[in-house]
Design an enzyme around this catalytic site. Sequence first.
Site, PDB file in Angstrom:
ATOM      1  N   ASP A 263     -25.966  23.216   2.015  1.00  0.00           N
ATOM      2  CA  ASP A 263     -25.122  22.984   0.834  1.00  0.00           C
ATOM      3  C   ASP A 263     -24.400  21.774   1.040  1.00  0.00           C
ATOM      4  OD1 ASP A 263     -23.998  23.013  -1.663  1.00  0.00           O
ATOM      5  OD2 ASP A 263     -23.580  25.554  -1.380  1.00  0.00           O
TER       6      ASP A 263
HETATM    7  C1  BGC Z   1     -22.990  23.743  -4.814  1.00  0.00           C
HETATM    8  C2  BGC Z   1     -24.459  23.542  -4.921  1.00  0.00           C
HETATM    9  C3  BGC Z   1     -24.726  22.188  -5.250  1.00  0.00           C
HETATM   10  C4  BGC Z   1     -24.082  21.165  -4.439  1.00  0.00           C
HETATM   11  C5  BGC Z   1     -24.632  19.759  -5.026  1.00  0.00           C
HETATM   12  C6  BGC Z   1     -22.307  22.552  -4.114  1.00  0.00           C
HETATM   13  O1  BGC Z   1     -20.971  22.469  -3.932  1.00  0.00           O
HETATM   14  O2  BGC Z   1     -22.468  24.875  -4.056  1.00  0.00           O
HETATM   15  O3  BGC Z   1     -24.882  24.433  -5.520  1.00  0.00           O
HETATM   16  O4  BGC Z   1     -26.038  22.008  -5.709  1.00  0.00           O
HETATM   17  O5  BGC Z   1     -22.930  21.244  -4.406  1.00  0.00           O
HETATM   18  O6  BGC Z   1     -23.742  19.359  -6.230  1.00  0.00           O
END
Ligand code: BGC
Length: 744
Positions: A263
Amino acid sequence: MLKQILISLVAGAAVSAAAAVTPAYLDPSRDIEERVEDALSRMTTAEKVAILHAQSKFSSPGVARLGIRGLWTTDGPHGIRPEVLWDEWDQAGWTNDSCVAFPALTCLAATWNPEMSALYGRSIGEEALYRGKDVLLGPGVNIYRTPLNGRNFEYMGEDPFLASEMVVPYVKGVQEQGVAACVKHYALNNQEVNRHTTNVIVDDRTLYEIYLPAFKAAVQQGGAWSIMGAYNYYQDQHLCHNRRMLNDILKGEWGFDGAVISDWGGTHDTAEAVANGLDLEFGSWTNGLSNGASNAYDNYYLANPYKEMLAKGEADTKTLDDKARRVLRLIFRTSMNTSKPYGSLCSEAHYAAARRIGGEGIVLLKNDKGLLPLPLSSEKPVRLLVVGENALKMMTVGGGSSSLKVQREVSPLDGLRAAAPAGMTVDFARGYVGDVTGEYNGVTSGQDLSESRSPSELIAEAVEKARAADYVVFVGGLNKSAGQDCEDSDRESLSLPYGQDEVITSLAKANPNLIVVNVSGNAVAMPWVKQVPAILQAWFLGSEAGNSIADVVFGKVNPSGKLPMTFPVKLEDVAAHAMGEYPGVKRQGEDVWDEKYNEGVLVGYRWHDTKKIKPLFPFGHGLSYTTFSYGKPVADRREMAVGETMTITVPVTNTGDREGQEIVQLYVTDVKAPLQRPAKELKGFRKVALAPGETKEVTFTITADDLAYFDADAHSWATHPGKYQAHVASSSADIASTVPFTLR
Ligand code: BGC
């Protein structure tokens, strides 16, 4: 002369023969594994490391020297996120990056229709493809453990079986387009409060029975090409580099051959990331810049620090090659897949898909005296009053990373106005003020929702208009603002915010024909439930929200959604709050919050049923404008052994005067379990379309697998001989009939 021509012809042939020798990795007719091995054999160590981390906010590099393309990722999971600057979250300011917003995944789960899931996956995959994306950051399948979780709207409800059945067609639909699904957030990421610092403590049985099945299904049945690690900790190790979760379970037990993507900002340690299964690192120090002297991406955990470990002999090439192979596989499956289709963006077909999924996912919670649908014709003029900020507010902007930029979003008010029949006037009253801002990451809704009147003035206006109306439709709920169904924050209570309970109660007194449309991705408390004759659960429905709602309100669509989660009466009725330690207990002197999932497998209806706590609306509940009756089920046997199957067939009849769809559910009870088991568990469902008077037979197959529990000591699924029950039901609380049977 002739000789000369011949010589040059021969020379030409030699040149083209040389050119015709395409390296294996560039030859799309070759097996993907052969291409991967060939590419790997040509890459330097530096090139292998380079493909393991981002080069920008959402992209990772390929190998320019070899003509190997990089990857472009995008959020996910409800539409294709607008473009941001290379190294920032800020908008790039493109004018061609809008998309169709599809209904949130809770709505998709509420359709209980795998065909809708396939349609969703294909449609969003086509949008991703058109926008040049290789990896879609979605779908999300974290289990709904508490109605406070700000991101439940991005997930598929509380039941592992339902989420598993629904995630598989989504993943396949996306990947048919040559775009990878990136299933998230693996795993145990069930709240947003302390999302980086919560350490989940859960027993193995609960892990395997409740929190892992949907991920496993996405990987094994859906064939997901990538998966995203979660932010939080499990067993004191971050989930983006968690040995047990990634190496042992995902790659070991499940045989996942794709890439584990972190993530954004979820990586914290090079040695752990190297050893514990992370393949592709994104978003470290999430602004992407602050830790970098020249190029921050060189400082990523899987960049220069990894190269240094390799150079010093502290990391081995076998592990490096495994990571590079996985990323190359992802590249050949997506960005270098030459047989993928072209995709399409904002097509009418996609709007139609969004509208259809929205209409099928809306749940009719209550409909006293058949108040809904509203009449399409009437001898005298009909006055419809719409009340509530959510009737106006654009909901595609907000909520966190799933926020979108759309070309078109039909508000509930506009949808109802457009669908109102001749002779019906539609008036509006604000009723309450929620959040008048409409901005996320530089995308603005462009709406002016400012309002200067006081709450009592707004209620007074709504009540006065309600008295004069024939019908009142209140559209409220949550709104994807912080603390109201939004990433990075949880809700503070189960109650509706902004004084909506008072507005609803006042409206109910003013007009007996009140319909409440609750827009949310979570259960909300409804202290007024007895005073309101009709209630629709409408979710965040995306671009076609207003049309989907109007389709149901006016009966163009006969509601057929059912709840993918329990609506509790109060928060204390939820296991995570009654038994668990939500939101965790802070460790002394450390920025870590331990959270024991004490409720074990008793999540959602499993808890309500077992503890005999009456919910506000049960899991699996949803009404229709027609009625269905269930006949007597017939089982082909009453005794079975492991390896045998048993079928149960039940006739279901549409006893009303409208076409409709019923979701027939099958639950199983272990009557004398050697350990505590939930009162019953969902093991099958079918959605059947029935014309008035029509009967169809629905058949369920039960195998010993459906009776199994996870035996943590033996680390395997187990069954025991004895008595079981199969319940044919129209919700978890409405059992039509029970078939007792025995496992020998
Ligand atoms: C979120 C993800 C997301 C990623 C990119 C993160 O903060 O938890 O779900 O895909 O950011 O935007």
